[in-house]
Design a protein around this motif. Structure first.
Motif, short mmCIF file in Angstrom:
data_model
loop_
_atom_site.label_atom_id
_atom_site.label_comp_id
_atom_site.label_asym_id
_atom_site.label_seq_id
_atom_site.Cartn_x
_atom_site.Cartn_y
_atom_site.Cartn_z
N LYS A 96 42.43 36.22 34.65
CA LYS A 96 43.08 36.89 34.90
C LYS A 96 42.78 37.64 36.87
N ALA A 97 42.04 36.88 37.50
CA ALA A 97 42.44 36.78 38.45
C ALA A 97 43.24 35.53 39.30
N GLY A 98 43.79 34.58 38.31
CA GLY A 98 44.72 34.13 39.07
C GLY A 98 43.64 32.50 39.52
N VAL A 99 43.40 31.92 39.02
CA VAL A 99 40.97 31.73 39.71
C VAL A 99 41.81 30.12 38.25
N ASN A 100 42.26 28.76 38.45
CA ASN A 100 42.44 28.17 37.89
C ASN A 100 41.05 27.02 37.90
N PHE A 101 39.96 27.33 37.93
CA PHE A 101 39.08 26.34 38.77
C PHE A 101 38.94 24.87 38.08
#
Length: 254
Positions: free
Chosen positions: A148-153
């Motif tokens: 949701k925060a736009g973080v693709n780990f």
């Protein structure tokens, strides 16, 4: 040697630099030392991690020297960005780099050492762990929050999430941060992010159920894609291992 120290730790710059300069002969080894090494140090009562990245191959020595940020620099910058977003990760302290005029050599990332109770990996083999499903669902909510925060780990794998239990108030912290992408994530990218985490269908079922509820998705749509991506990753992983083993035995015969 080039380095950047977080403003909160600039008073400790000399001590931090001495740890890097004497890394080979000081510090306490910690964790898996197979690829990169990790050591613990005391910084005025604060336990810190110093991660040493191995010297990259020649192509990457050129790339990191002129075109790309090093793993240490990315780890430092991504940690600051995660904390700004309210996402758990150990406090970044500094990064150090050794370069020649034309090549990149060693780099080091320093962060605070974070006490934790387990990693996600323990969930994949200890199914008798108290509150196993509750922890797994909380982890899924944490991952949904990342998305949701736009973080693709990109290294969302079993050893890279530290978990504090806190009597049921579970907290999650990301480590090994140098591979990330930031921006809006579509449905397929979100679900693919679970592919490395487990080989167990029962865990995929639980994560799919929780993620579907959080996102308002159809459960079958989430599960079918998550399981397909999990199987595809495992197939690629084992294929690479078979190739490596064949090369190893061929070299050994020679």
């Amino acid at each position: 040697m080039n380095y950047t120290v977080h403003k909160a730790f600039q008073k400790d710059e000399q001590q931090l630099t001495s740890y890097i300069e004497n890394y080979e002969t000081t510090g306490e080894n910690f964790g898996n030392q197979d690829r990169n090494s990790l050591k613990l140090y005391d910084l005025n009562g604060l336990t810190i991690n110093v991660k040493s990245f191995k010297i990259p191959n020649l192509v990457n020595q050129i790339a990191y020297r002129f075109f790309r940020k090093s793993k240490a620099q990315r780890s430092f910058e991504y940690a600051k960005r995660l904390l700004h977003l309210g996402i758990g990760t150990p406090q970044p302290i500094a990064f150090y780099e050794y370069k020649t005029p034309f090549l990149f050599k060693k780099s080091y990332y320093i962060s605070a050492h974070l006490p934790y109770d387990l990693t996600y990996r323990e969930l994949t083999f200890n199914f008798n762990m108290p509150n196993h499903e509750a922890i797994l669902r909380a982890f899924t909510r944490f991952t949904f929050g990342l998305h949701k925060a736009g973080v693709n780990f990109l290294d969302h794998s079993p050893g890279n999430t530290l978990i504090q239990l806190n009597d049921g108030a579970y907290k999650f912290y990301l480590v090994d941060l140098n591979r990330m992408e930031f921006g809006d994530m579509d449905f397929e990218t979100r679900i693919k992010n679970f592919a490395r985490l487990t080989i167990h269908k029962s865990m995929v079922e639980v994560m799919s159920d929780e993620y579907a509820k959080l996102g308002g998705y159809d459960y079958n749509r989430v599960f079918n894609l998550m399981w397909a991506e999990t199987e595809a990753f495992q197939n690629r992983f084992h294929r690479k291992r078979r190739i490596k083993n064949k090369v190893f035995f061929w070299r050994k015969k020679k």
